[in-house]
Scaffold this active site. Structure first.
Site, PDB file in Angstrom:
ATOM      1  N   GLU A 128      -0.396  -8.389   5.556  1.00 39.36           N
ATOM      2  CA  GLU A 128      -0.030  -8.399   6.972  1.00 39.36           C
ATOM      3  C   GLU A 128      -1.238  -8.286   7.891  1.00 39.36           C
ATOM      4  O   GLU A 128      -1.129  -8.547   9.091  1.00 39.36           O
ATOM      5  CB  GLU A 128       0.994  -7.290   7.252  1.00 39.36           C
ATOM      6  CG  GLU A 128       0.448  -5.869   7.269  1.00 39.36           C
ATOM      7  CD  GLU A 128       0.290  -5.224   5.885  1.00 39.36           C
ATOM      8  OE1 GLU A 128       0.363  -5.954   4.873  1.00 39.36           O
ATOM      9  OE2 GLU A 128       0.070  -3.995   5.826  1.00 39.36           O
ATOM     10  N   HIS A 148      -3.034  -5.479   1.857  1.00 39.99           N
ATOM     11  CA  HIS A 148      -2.297  -5.685   3.101  1.00 39.99           C
ATOM     12  C   HIS A 148      -2.299  -7.150   3.563  1.00 39.99           C
ATOM     13  O   HIS A 148      -3.093  -7.497   4.447  1.00 39.99           O
ATOM     14  CB  HIS A 148      -2.922  -4.846   4.214  1.00 39.99           C
ATOM     15  CG  HIS A 148      -2.844  -3.374   3.980  1.00 39.99           C
ATOM     16  ND1 HIS A 148      -1.715  -2.655   4.219  1.00 39.99           N
ATOM     17  CD2 HIS A 148      -3.775  -2.486   3.532  1.00 39.99           C
ATOM     18  CE1 HIS A 148      -1.933  -1.380   3.941  1.00 39.99           C
ATOM     19  NE2 HIS A 148      -3.169  -1.253   3.513  1.00 39.99           N
ATOM     20  N   CYS A 189       0.834  -1.215   0.000  1.00 38.17           N
ATOM     21  CA  CYS A 189       0.000   0.000   0.000  1.00 38.17           C
ATOM     22  C   CYS A 189       0.865   1.260   0.000  1.00 38.17           C
ATOM     23  O   CYS A 189       1.374   1.629  -1.050  1.00 38.17           O
ATOM     24  CB  CYS A 189      -0.976  -0.042   1.173  1.00 38.17           C
ATOM     25  SG  CYS A 189      -2.282   1.176   1.055  1.00 38.17           S
TER      26      CYS A 189
END
Lengths: 190, 294
Positions: A172, A170, A79
């Site tokens: 993560e 994302h 991002c």
């Protein structure tokens, strides 16, 4: 064991460290220029790209990051990280690390109300990836040496060029480490 | 399947703001100063808390024109405040496309009994809390981010410290309890049992937690980061200081390097005057904002 730095000027640093550790990497925060020399690979996390860029300039990190990425260090940006790795953004004149031959449009999918998650078909992965897009950018123009690995409505949202991997979304924020594993494979020379 | 407004998407934006500073702004010019200083987001409001304190009267949601001006000026997320329980103001803010809604005690409460049902919205909410029970009640109502209440507009960090320490101590206590103690702990906290159980296991809040209310200097921000918050809101501290652009930048830098005192020292030099502060003991009970909401 690979030593992977996560640029820790601002953003969701902790989530990247956690997922790297779960994959068996030695994950460390990077906040100072000299730390760039001690790592085998780097993640530029999600966050506010203008903040991260300004802090990188003020604390002397931008040039060391540029030369590391130009020198072939494997790097992955999510991002804000994708924006910072791009050679250009469509609007504004924020500081960028660059080297990824693309033009990125920030907040391309809209504001937070348009943020979404979706099952994404990613080249090189057998099963869908649950991708979380938050005020996400997309890639507007792609250079000839850039491989597009995933798209949403024909807009590239995941690309790779040599040592550089970037996603608009994302990984993560999920427990799925498959894309982080791609970075570790790049570091391992696979 | 494409889904908007999920818990992960709402909480996720707050994750991206971590390690950053969110600044109160009243117009586009201030928003520009905040963005240039390195703020991760701005909070649009009619008057900064210090002025709300000074001028009194009913404090409400900002004029939509002001919010739109700010949205058109900066590329970082724009948040805005609605009154506690004022679901119609919240709906207006959602319609305007703000990135986060702060259901805030800084504005005059619209409902003394109920907060907004935040699950009903696509736009995520941040809410203030003085203790763990309050934080978990707000999360139970759908808040995707928490902040300490502190005491806004005072330039005095003592209440934010009190609230953060209270939350931390109460979380720590939960992690040492046996499973059979958790229901009575939930009763005592006035918090949803499921959230209490989850927290007893993880030892941390399920959402991002920022400091707010009284942060006026770079060292204040470093203090709050050291107490374990994920980032800070600065209200009057920037635009009531003698040099807002300089102050804003210094607070941003101290927040990233909160655990490196030599950097905090460097950025704290020659900033001019911080905002004037207020002793909490000098405030009447009716002048305290943190007691609003429950």
């Amino acid at each position: 064991m690979s030593r992977v730095g996560v640029l820790a000027l601002q953003g969701d640093v902790r989530e990247h460290l956690r997922i790297l550790e779960s994959l068996g990497a030695d994950a460390v925060e990077v906040k100072h220029p000299e730390q760039v020399e001690d790592i085998d690979g780097l993640i530029i996390p999600g966050g506010e790209s203008t903040t991260i860029g300004k802090m990188a300039v003020r604390f002397g990190l931008l040039e060391p990051l540029r030369s590391a990425v130009r020198g072939g260090m494997p790097v992955y940006g999510t991002c804000a990280g994708m924006i910072l790795l791009a050679d250009a953004v469509t609007e504004g004149d924020q500081p960028l690390v660059g080297s990824l031959d693309v033009v990125v449009r920030r907040n391309a999918f809209g504001r937070q109300n348009e943020s979404f998650e979706a099952d994404l078909d990613v080249e090189g992965l057998d099963e869908f990836f649950r991708a979380v897009f938050i005020r996400a950018p997309w890639i507007e123009k792609v250079g000839s040496e850039v491989d597009v690995l995933a798209t949403v409505e024909d807009h590239p949202v995941m690309v790779r060029q040599r040592n550089i991997l970037a996603t608009s979304f994302h990984p993560e924020l999920t427990r799925d480490g498959r894309i982080h594993q791609m970075l570790l494979d790049m570091i391992g020379g696979k | 399947m494409v889904e908007i407004g999920t818990e992960r998407v709402k909480r996720g934006l707050a994750e991206m703001l971590k390690g950053g500073v969110i600044m109160d702004v009243v117009d586009a010019d201030q928003a520009k100063i905040a963005e240039e200083a390195g703020a991760v987001a701005v909070m649009a409001l009619e008057r900064v808390p210090a002025d709300i304190r000074k001028h009194g009267g009913v404090a409400r949601m900002s004029d939509p024109t002001k919010i739109e001006e700010i949205q058109n000026t900066v590329s970082i997320p724009v948040m805005a405040k609605c009154r506690i329980g004022h679901f119609a103001e919240a709906a207006v803010l959602q319609a305007l496309g703000v990135d986060y809604i702060d259901e805030s005690e800084v504005l005059t409460p619209a409902d003394e009994e109920h907060h907004v049902d935040k699950w009903a919205f696509t736009t995520p909410f941040v809410c203030g809390a003085r203790n763990l029970g309050e934080a978990l009640r707000r999360i139970g109502e759908g808040a995707a981010m928490i902040r300490t209440k502190g005491e806004a507009g005072t330039g005095n960090v003592v209440e934010a410290v009190r609230h953060m320490r209270t939350v931390t101590n109460e979380m720590r206590a939960l992690t040492t309890m046996g499973d059979e103690q958790l229901m009575s702990a939930a009763r005592d906290l006035g918090a949803p049992y499921e959230l209490v159980r989850e927290l007893a296991k993880t030892g941390k809040l399920p959402v991002v937690n920022f400091a707010a209310g009284g942060i006026a200097t770079p060292a204040d921000s470093a203090l709050m980061m050291g107490l374990g918050v994920d980032g800070v809101f600065v209200g009057s501290g920037v635009f009531k200081s003698s040099d807002p652009a300089l102050y804003a930048r210094a607070i941003v830098e101290a927040t990233t390097f909160w655990n490196e005192p030599e950097v905090v020292a460097k950025v704290s030099r020659g900033l001019g005057e911080a905002m004037p502060g207020l002793e909490i003991g000098s405030l009447d009970e009716s002048e305290r904002l943190a007691g609003r909401g429950w």
